[in-house]
Design an enzyme around this catalytic site. Structure first.
Site, PDB file in Angstrom:
ATOM      1  N   LYS A 119       0.843  -1.208   0.000  1.00 31.90           N
ATOM      2  CA  LYS A 119       0.000   0.000   0.000  1.00 31.90           C
ATOM      3  C   LYS A 119       0.879   1.259   0.000  1.00 31.90           C
ATOM      4  O   LYS A 119       0.697   2.157  -0.822  1.00 31.90           O
ATOM      5  CB  LYS A 119      -0.932  -0.008   1.221  1.00 31.90           C
ATOM      6  CG  LYS A 119      -1.884   1.169   1.221  1.00 31.90           C
ATOM      7  CD  LYS A 119      -2.907   1.078   2.321  1.00 31.90           C
ATOM      8  CE  LYS A 119      -2.240   1.334   3.635  1.00 31.90           C
ATOM      9  NZ  LYS A 119      -3.092   1.907   4.668  1.00 31.90           N
ATOM     10  N   ASP A 138      -6.680   0.960   0.842  1.00 32.33           N
ATOM     11  CA  ASP A 138      -6.776   1.257   2.277  1.00 32.33           C
ATOM     12  C   ASP A 138      -8.163   0.805   2.748  1.00 32.33           C
ATOM     13  O   ASP A 138      -8.898   0.152   1.991  1.00 32.33           O
ATOM     14  CB  ASP A 138      -6.519   2.749   2.552  1.00 32.33           C
ATOM     15  CG  ASP A 138      -7.688   3.613   2.119  1.00 32.33           C
ATOM     16  OD1 ASP A 138      -8.571   3.140   1.370  1.00 32.33           O
ATOM     17  OD2 ASP A 138      -7.747   4.786   2.540  1.00 32.33           O
TER      18      ASP A 138
END
Ligand code: SF4
Length: 210
Positions: A119, A138
């Site tokens: 991420k 997320d």
């Protein structure tokens, strides 16, 4: 691209034409630091801390050699500051030792840094280097992907793979930002505002009680 995915992309572009990174930074290094700080913290709070932090430290070497307590003090209000300070310092030590002080610009090398997962690497690649290598998944992107029926994936990695199949690569970075904005403003975790939602016609959740 599936019709519903295409429609969702079109509607998001109409609603959030300027969706982009809300972290403040001037270089890939500053972006990497800000992204590490943003874990479990709002971007607004991170942006309050980083101007002072970025005035104190100007290079990976600066972070690598800083007394840990000084770094912890500077980032205290972002939460989890012991871990974050350690991650920043360890990542910067590796950047100095292996990459000549420069943040690497590939997924493989970024995720080799301590404390940097896919991420964080995706945020740095897309916003710091203009490279669309994946989706930033997320909590908002994960939730919206499920609610909109775009993914059934049980992990962020699986959701990312499914989103990458559904949307053109050039839109991956934009879509990550647009989903995050939509998740914050309309499709909240607890009380999604379905009546006001520009995606409601394409959403299988409409009418479902949350
Ligand atoms: S219709 Fe409701 S659940 Fe579906 S995306 Fe919009 S706010 Fe979220």
């Amino acid at each position: 691209m599936f019709t519903s995915a295409k429609k969702i992309l079109t509607d998001l572009k109409k609603t959030y034409p300027d969706a982009g990174c809300s972290l403040s930074f001037r270089s890939p290094l500053e972006l990497l630091i800000a992204t590490i700080l943003s874990a479990q913290c709002t971007d607004v709070q991170v942006n309050k801390v980083t101007p002072h932090l970025f005035r104190q430290f100007h290079s990976a070497q600066g972070y690598a050699e800083a007394p840990l307590e000084l770094l912890e003090d500077a980032i205290r209000t972002t939460g989890f500051f012991h871990n974050k300070a350690k991650n920043i310092q360890n990542a910067c030590r590796e950047i100095v030792e292996k990459f000549d002080g420069k943040v690497p610009d590939t997924m493989e090398l970024l995720v080799s840094l301590p404390g940097v997962g896919r991420k964080t690497a995706n945020v740095v690649l897309s916003n710091g280097f203009g490279r669309n290598e994946g989706f930033v998944v997320d909590t908002h992107v994960f939730r919206l992907s499920h609610r909109l029926g775009l993914s059934q994936g049980k992990t962020p990695e699986k959701v990312e793979q499914e989103l990458m199949q559904l949307f053109p690569q050039k839109d991956w970075a934009y879509l990550s930002h647009a989903f995050i904005l939509h998740g914050r403003q309309i499709c909240n975790a607890r009380k999604p505002r379905c009546a006001d939602c520009p995606l409601k016609k394409d959403c299988p959740q409409l009418g479902v009680k949350h």
